[in-house]
Design an enzyme around this catalytic site. Structure first.
Site, PDB file in Angstrom:
ATOM      1  N   HIS A 353       4.762   4.904 -16.561  1.00 14.05           N
ATOM      2  CA  HIS A 353       4.992   4.976 -15.113  1.00 14.05           C
ATOM      3  C   HIS A 353       3.777   4.578 -14.296  1.00 14.05           C
ATOM      4  O   HIS A 353       3.794   4.753 -13.074  1.00 14.05           O
ATOM      5  CB  HIS A 353       5.379   6.405 -14.707  1.00 14.05           C
ATOM      6  N   LYS A 531       6.291  10.498   0.495  1.00 12.72           N
ATOM      7  CA  LYS A 531       5.967  10.389  -0.926  1.00 12.72           C
ATOM      8  C   LYS A 531       4.686  11.174  -1.176  1.00 12.72           C
ATOM      9  O   LYS A 531       4.024  11.628  -0.232  1.00 12.72           O
ATOM     10  CB  LYS A 531       5.801   8.927  -1.364  1.00 12.72           C
ATOM     11  N   ARG A 532       4.364  11.347  -2.437  1.00 13.97           N
ATOM     12  CA  ARG A 532       3.115  12.024  -2.802  1.00 13.97           C
ATOM     13  C   ARG A 532       1.945  11.325  -2.114  1.00 13.97           C
ATOM     14  O   ARG A 532       1.902  10.109  -2.015  1.00 13.97           O
ATOM     15  CB  ARG A 532       2.969  11.973  -4.325  1.00 13.97           C
ATOM     16  N   LYS A 537      -0.947   4.688  -2.425  1.00 12.92           N
ATOM     17  CA  LYS A 537       0.278   4.607  -1.622  1.00 12.92           C
ATOM     18  C   LYS A 537      -0.035   4.311  -0.154  1.00 12.92           C
ATOM     19  O   LYS A 537       0.853   3.978   0.623  1.00 12.92           O
ATOM     20  CB  LYS A 537       1.076   5.898  -1.767  1.00 12.92           C
ATOM     21  N   THR A 639      11.217   4.945  -6.261  1.00  7.35           N
ATOM     22  CA  THR A 639      12.654   5.181  -6.115  1.00  7.35           C
ATOM     23  C   THR A 639      12.987   5.526  -4.669  1.00  7.35           C
ATOM     24  O   THR A 639      14.130   5.339  -4.256  1.00  7.35           O
ATOM     25  CB  THR A 639      13.140   6.308  -7.051  1.00  7.35           C
ATOM     26  N   LYS A 643      16.305   4.549  -2.209  1.00  7.78           N
ATOM     27  CA  LYS A 643      17.091   5.515  -1.430  1.00  7.78           C
ATOM     28  C   LYS A 643      17.173   5.102   0.037  1.00  7.78           C
ATOM     29  O   LYS A 643      18.239   5.183   0.663  1.00  7.78           O
ATOM     30  CB  LYS A 643      16.468   6.910  -1.563  1.00  7.78           C
TER      31      LYS A 643
END
Length: 804
Positions: A353, A531-532, A537, A639, A643
């Site tokens: 991952h 998100k985290r 990110k 993911t 969504k």
């Protein structure tokens, strides 16, 4: 329609039966908790028959079972999930209404099962749903954390962590299995006795099973999520208690419970690292022992184990499964080492991952020897076999560390990435040498999401529109959404699509008002990044662009600005200092920007605390713009991006992870692309002082960084973010500075696009219509075909009836 012939009157009677006999209450004295538990137990009763029948069919068919090992299963609330898959949603709503209770209120009372952190755990939950929907016999294996991930609270904008308490109340969905218990050993030493290595452990705990049935669409199949709780071998030391040493009397229980108490204990300390390693071995060993017991109960010949057992390792956390299976085959079943390794590899597959080398777990060798001395010896045997077979110079144990990524790769028959780009980068970067040693072992399985939860359940307005437009067969055949393409130029359809989005935005606005006292304008663009919190990110880049936009609005207050609400959500790991600084900065900037009378009607920042699955189910359907802005080459898949697109939110993003495939599916014209590619990122890092040069070349960015560094957003502590800014200027490994101008310009393109409501709605509708490929049903079908060789045991989809 449901496959179950249960009327609302019959179901109401079942709720009342549980209220009386399971909760010990009558209607007049029942609390919201009592109603919720009674509803849950009545629904659970309806799952048991398909669950038992699925188990019987698996034993009769001698079907191959899939065992999915994951440290996380972020399953969230289950009432709606179960009701929808049973086809009982309307029946449950009517039954509760007849009892004077509101279904939505009862559902909202259920705590999230906090068994995961983010995408990894939510993916595992989606996979369990799809395994059941597809009728593939499977067990999910994980840990029954007492507290799960921490609850996030903000104090003066800073993240604070408190214990999460999802198990403070009874968990309605699980069945305790006290008869299913396995010893898990730690420490001690290994002795050579009669030509064999014998492990003499110093400590033993028991792994006790708790089962949650996972029912698929239309209740045609149900699998099991089996979670392990750690318990002592001796619950209570009476002798110590009678001496008055009460702490010593309960010490065995306290030490055992520590293992399954908290998800991801802080491992920045040696004692934290030891607990994390023990957790990983604890659930992995229990799971391997359990699947071997099940296989042997069918008179299985262990030499045939790979023909009946497929074990999927979700990231490196369960990588110890390889040495553990080898240990059990050698030490308890008499296999010689080569045969044990070959048999184990025939069962094991590994999902990677991450492309971040630091995220591929490595354990100090001295710690590993202290906790798992027998496994250290076995890993040496595995390494020796690997070196002899390949002539490779890739080692598992090197420089005083045990490398779990290399171990997982070498012990797996297949290694898969989770998006097309990611799988190619895995071959080129973190496992380049092993890819050369084992060509063909790395394959791709692009992630997916379950449409049952992430559209059908969480977005009723859009669900109803889709049902009325293309029929009701799409929840387990998501590519039927392609039928919406034909309506993309239909003004009436677009009006109804926008009405669905407006209803979801109103719901979110009302929820935030009730929860946090926040007033939002639902007509504004809802621009969301949830998100985290992690540097790659790039929530920080989002915040910098927001401040730059604020500056431009203040400089030109009479311009025709597109109103925006910037919504952030996510938690930072307790020990991740920079991520927590970013959270603090977002909240500090929100305090200043939201209070600015010049811009407050056009720009707001919202950061609701304690992001979880249930919050996502409200946020995602209401989103206008999806932020997927990671540094190219760093996001394995994502993911959340799927969504958002499925629920009609165009993406602003880089060519990273599954963004690449999403853009291909929805069309470049329906995706807002910016930023360097993965290859350009690597090249830019080779340029001396690339970050400083990027700042000097961007007056807009330089202005923002100066404001942050000089305390514009932290007037009571002007130097609070000096280190954060200097880190960007001098290091900026994730190229926030280099991508900033491209990102800012892409956002202005978004502004113009959003101003044309019809064109924007069409773009949103085409996102929904064209992302059916990203169903987790498609992903699991790929795993079953390419990796597990595990057939379905239910009728093909074409022979099933659609449901309304």
């Amino acid at each position: 329609m449901s496959n179950l012939s249960v009327s609302s009157q019959e179901f109401r009677a079942e709720i009342l039966r549980h209220l009386k006999h399971s909760l010990g209450k009558d209607e007049s004295h029942a609390s919201l908790y009592d109603w919720r538990m009674s509803l849950s137990l009545a629904l659970r009763d309806l799952v048991v028959d398909p669950w038992f029948e699925s188990t019987r069919k698996t034993y009769e068919a001698r079907g191959k079972r899939v065992y999915y090992l994951s440290m996380e299963f972020l399953i969230g609330r289950l009432i709606e999930d179960v009701a929808v898959n049973l086809g009982m949603e309307k029946v449950a709503e009517e039954a509760l209404a007849a009892l004077g209770q509101d279904y939505g209120t009862v559902v909202a009372n259920e705590p999230d099962a906090a068994l995961g952190n983010g995408g990894l755990g939510r993916l595992a939950a989606c996979f369990m749903d799809s395994l059941s929907t597809l009728g593939i016999p499977a067990y999910g294996y994980g840990i029954r954390y007492e507290h799960g991930l921490f609850e996030q609270h903000f104090e003066d904008g800073a993240q604070m962590e408190t214990a999460e308490t999802w198990l403070a109340q009874r968990h309605a969905w699980e069945f305790e299995r006290p008869e299913v218990s396995y010893p898990i050993d730690f420490g001690g030493h290994v002795a050579d006795e009669d030509g064999k290595s014998v492990w003499h452990p110093a400590e033993t705990v028991m792994a006790s099973a708790y089962d949650t049935p996972v029912v698929g669409w239309l209740a045609q199949w149900a699998n099991t999520l089996r979670l392990w709780a750690a318990k002592p071998t001796t619950a209570f030391d009476l002798e110590s208690f009678n001496r008055g040493d009460y702490m010593a009397a309960s010490a065995p229980e306290a030490l055992a419970r520590t293992i399954s108490r908290v998800l991801y204990p802080d491992d920045t300390t040696n004692i934290g690292k030891e607990l994390r390693l023990k957790q990983e071995y604890f659930f992995t060993s229990a799971s391997i022992q359990d699947l071997l017991r099940r296989f042997l109960s069918e008179d299985g010949d262990l030499r045939q184990l790979p023909e009946h057992v497929a074990i999927q390792l979700n990231d490196t956390h369960p990588a110890i499964a390889g040495p553990e299976l080898v240990r059990l085959l050698m030490d308890e079943h008499g296999f010689e080492v080569g045969q044990a390794i070959t048999t184990a590899r025939g069962c094991l597959a590994y999902t990677n991952h991450t492309l971040l080398p630091e995220a591929l777990e490595r354990w100090p060798e001295d710690l590993f020897i202290r906790v798992l001395p027998r496994h250290h010896r076995i890993i040496q045997l595995i390494e020796a076999a690997h070196l002899a077979a390949t002539g490779s110079d890739v080692r598992i144990i090197e420089h005083g560390e045990v490398k779990m990524g290399e171990l997982a790769f070498i012990m797996a028959h297949h290694v898969n990435g989770v998006s097309a780009l990611h799988s190619e980068l895995v071959k080129q970067t973190v496992f380049a040498d092993l890819h050369g040693d084992y060509p063909g072992r790395i394959i791709n399985q692009t992630n997916g999401i379950t449409p049952r939860r992430w559209l059908y359940t969480c977005n009723p307005p859009l669900r109803n529109l889709i049902n009325e437009t293309i029929g009701t067969g799409w929840p387990d055949d998501l590519q039927q959404l392609e039928g919406l393409n034909a309506h993309a130029n239909d003004a009436g359809f677009l009006d109804r699509f926008q009405s669905a989005k407006d209803a979801n935005k109103a719901r979110l606005s009302n929820w935030l008002k009730a929860r946090d006292g926040v007033d939002l304008d639902p007509a504004a663009m809802f621009d969301v990044q949830i998100k985290r919190i992690h540097e790659y990110k790039r929530q920080l880049m989002n915040l910098l662009e927001t401040v730059a936009l604020w500056n431009d609005m203040r400089d030109n207050p009479n311009a025709d600005w597109t109103p925006r609400v910037k919504i952030f959500g996510g938690k930072a790991a307790p020990g991740y200092v920079v991520a927590k600084e970013i959270i603090h900065l977002i909240n500090d900037a929100a305090k200043v920007i939201n209070a600015d009378p010049v811009t407050k009607d056009y720009l707001q920042i919202v950061y609701p605390e304690n992001y979880n699955v249930s919050m996502a189910e409200i946020l995602i359907p209401a989103t206008d713009l999806s932020e997927q802005i990671s540094t190219a080459g760093k996001e394995a898949s994502g993911t959340g991006n799927m969504k958002f697109a499925l629920n009609g939110a165009p993406t602003i993003g880089t060519l990273d992870g599954a963004n690449v495939e999403i853009r291909e599916c929805v069309g470049a014209e329906n995706f807002f692309l910016f930023g360097l590619t993965a290859a350009e990122v690597a090249a830019r890092r080779a340029v001396p002082e690339y970050a400083r040069r990027a700042v000097e070349a961007s007056p807009r960015l330089a202005r923002v960084l100066t404001q942050i560094e000089t305390g514009v957003f932290s007037p009571s502590d002007k130097g609070r973010y000096a280190g954060l800014v200097q880190g960007l200027v001098n290091h900026d490994y994730f190229l926030v500075t280099c991508d900033f101008d491209s990102y800012f310009e892409a956002q202005r393109t978004v502004d113009m696009a959003f101003a044309d409501k019809t064109a924007w709605t069409r773009m949103a509708a085409l996102n929904t219509a064209r992302v059916g490929w990203f169903s987790s049903d498609r992903t699991i079908s790929g795993y079953a075909r390419d990796i597990w060789k595990a057939p379905s045991l239910i009728a093909p989809r074409g022979s099933r009836q659609d449901v309304a």
